[in-house]
Design a protein around this motif. Structure first.
Motif, mmCIF file in Angstrom:
data_model
loop_
_atom_site.group_PDB
_atom_site.id
_atom_site.type_symbol
_atom_site.label_atom_id
_atom_site.label_comp_id
_atom_site.label_asym_id
_atom_site.label_seq_id
_atom_site.Cartn_x
_atom_site.Cartn_y
_atom_site.Cartn_z
ATOM 1 N N GLN A 1 0.833 -1.191 0.000
ATOM 2 C CA GLN A 1 0.000 0.000 0.000
ATOM 3 C C GLN A 1 0.878 1.254 0.000
ATOM 4 O O GLN A 1 1.910 1.300 0.670
ATOM 5 N N PRO A 2 0.467 2.301 -0.754
ATOM 6 C CA PRO A 2 1.257 3.534 -0.774
ATOM 7 C C PRO A 2 1.147 4.294 0.540
ATOM 8 O O PRO A 2 0.052 4.532 1.039
ATOM 9 N N LEU A 3 2.290 4.642 1.116
ATOM 10 C CA LEU A 3 2.327 5.410 2.356
ATOM 11 C C LEU A 3 2.751 6.857 2.129
ATOM 12 O O LEU A 3 2.340 7.749 2.863
ATOM 13 N N ALA A 4 3.598 7.065 1.126
ATOM 14 C CA ALA A 4 4.132 8.406 0.918
ATOM 15 C C ALA A 4 4.548 8.599 -0.525
ATOM 16 O O ALA A 4 4.879 7.645 -1.233
ATOM 17 N N ALA A 5 4.514 9.850 -0.946
ATOM 18 C CA ALA A 5 5.012 10.254 -2.260
ATOM 19 C C ALA A 5 6.036 11.353 -2.035
ATOM 20 O O ALA A 5 5.844 12.231 -1.190
ATOM 21 N N GLU A 6 7.132 11.298 -2.783
ATOM 22 C CA GLU A 6 8.227 12.233 -2.544
ATOM 23 C C GLU A 6 8.683 12.896 -3.832
ATOM 24 O O GLU A 6 8.699 12.271 -4.898
ATOM 25 N N ALA B 1 -3.427 17.228 1.192
ATOM 26 C CA ALA B 1 -2.940 16.545 -0.007
ATOM 27 C C ALA B 1 -3.289 17.327 -1.269
ATOM 28 O O ALA B 1 -4.447 17.696 -1.484
ATOM 29 N N ARG B 2 -2.278 17.580 -2.097
ATOM 30 C CA ARG B 2 -2.523 18.167 -3.407
ATOM 31 C C ARG B 2 -3.129 17.104 -4.309
ATOM 32 O O ARG B 2 -3.082 15.914 -4.021
ATOM 33 N N ALA B 3 -3.712 17.537 -5.400
ATOM 34 C CA ALA B 3 -4.393 16.601 -6.302
ATOM 35 C C ALA B 3 -3.445 15.503 -6.773
ATOM 36 O O ALA B 3 -3.812 14.325 -6.805
ATOM 37 N N GLU B 4 -2.195 15.879 -7.129
ATOM 38 C CA GLU B 4 -1.244 14.885 -7.626
ATOM 39 C C GLU B 4 -0.898 13.860 -6.554
ATOM 40 O O GLU B 4 -0.874 12.651 -6.801
ATOM 41 N N GLY C 1 -7.109 17.314 -0.531
ATOM 42 C CA GLY C 1 -7.401 18.037 0.700
ATOM 43 C C GLY C 1 -7.341 17.182 1.944
ATOM 44 O O GLY C 1 -7.469 17.703 3.056
ATOM 45 N N SER C 2 -7.131 15.873 1.794
ATOM 46 C CA SER C 2 -7.017 14.995 2.963
ATOM 47 C C SER C 2 -5.786 15.376 3.781
ATOM 48 O O SER C 2 -4.788 15.842 3.240
ATOM 49 N N THR D 1 5.406 13.471 1.199
ATOM 50 C CA THR D 1 4.039 13.614 1.690
ATOM 51 C C THR D 1 3.550 12.259 2.179
ATOM 52 O O THR D 1 3.401 11.323 1.395
ATOM 53 N N TYR D 2 3.326 12.147 3.495
ATOM 54 C CA TYR D 2 2.889 10.897 4.109
ATOM 55 C C TYR D 2 1.395 10.954 4.427
ATOM 56 O O TYR D 2 0.868 12.001 4.809
ATOM 57 N N ARG D 3 0.736 9.832 4.291
ATOM 58 C CA ARG D 3 -0.670 9.732 4.671
ATOM 59 C C ARG D 3 -0.802 9.873 6.181
ATOM 60 O O ARG D 3 -0.287 9.059 6.942
ATOM 61 N N ALA D 4 -1.490 10.926 6.619
ATOM 62 C CA ALA D 4 -1.628 11.152 8.057
ATOM 63 C C ALA D 4 -2.558 10.146 8.705
ATOM 64 O O ALA D 4 -2.504 9.942 9.918
#
Length: 250
Positions: free
Chosen positions: A139-144, A192-195, A205-206, A228-231
């Motif tokens: 599962q994706p946790l973060a995007a960098e 969260a940005r759209a990308e 916006g999450s 950017t990590y999922r809070a």
């Protein structure tokens, strides 16, 4: 879930409702279970839907709930501990099989003003940008976004890798030529940005945790990473996990 009388409670209604909902999540719902819709919940608790939304948003911020596209609001699993201070993963230039980050692409772009200041580059000067993603249990946790100035990869040739994942790996290999001297990290709460939302399977916006890391080599800033990590699913740990003490965020 039962009903409750909120009118006489001195604290904000949504805050008290959040506590009631949290107790219900523990006693009546399983992880992954879908909550009733807003209309049903608002009627059950005798509150306006605006009040309900505030309570749900707070629970999402605390990682108790997840909003999923095409599914609805579900009970979130316990947060995953994610180390951002593990010495083995502190330098993107390592680029080894143990690295939890995976390159997904690269291009050249003008960095945001705050990143340009950290890099010490002119505001309108483009840099190399490597896009990476971090997974756990598939599962994706973060995007960098990893910003690398030309000075950090002087041997890079456009013919080595024209673009995409291949170029990202080439950039990381070139970065590995430098010896990491130190780093600074900062964490802040964001949206969260759209990308990023698309890559992390979240709604725009999450709530997210944004970790900015400034890497030093050869007496200057060698690269800047904005992750950017999922809070809702991440609990960030800082420092060496084997050292006994950990600082937690999220």
């Amino acid at each position: 879930m039962g009903t409750t009388q909120l009118e006489s409670v001195p604290e904000p209604k949504y805050w008290h409702l959040k506590t009631v909902l949290s107790d219900a999540l523990d006693s009546e719902f399983a992880v992954g279970e879908i909550l009733p819709n807003e209309r049903e919940l608002a009627a059950r608790f005798g509150v306006a839907r605006a009040t309900l939304r505030q309570a749900l948003e707070q629970l999402e911020l605390e990682g108790r709930l997840q909003r999923r596209r095409g599914v609805g609001t579900t009970v979130a699993p316990p947060r995953v501990g994610v180390s951002v201070g593990d010495p083995a993963h502190s330098w993107p230039g390592i680029n080894d099989t143990a690295d939890p980050w995976r390159p997904v692409g690269s291009d050249e772009a003008t960095p945001p003003p705050a990143v340009a200041r950290l890099l010490g580059t002119e505001p309108d000067r483009t840099t190399h940008v490597v896009r990476r993603t971090r997974l756990a249990h598939g599962q994706p946790l973060a995007a960098e976004l990893l910003y690398i100035p030309d000075a950090s990869v002087p041997h890079l040739s456009s013919i080595d890798a024209p673009g995409g994942t291949a170029r990202a790996r080439t950039l990381l290999r070139e970065l590995a030529r430098l010896e990491l001297e130190g780093q600074e990290q900062a964490v802040e709460l964001g949206s969260a940005r759209a990308e990023d939302a698309k890559e992390l399977d979240r709604l725009p916006g999450s709530p997210v945790l944004i970790v900015t890391t400034r890497y030093y080599a050869q007496g200057r800033t060698a690269a800047v990473a904005v992750a950017t990590y999922r809070a809702d699913t991440c609990r960030l740990t800082f420092g060496d996990p084997s050292g006994g003490m950990q600082l937690l965020a999220g």
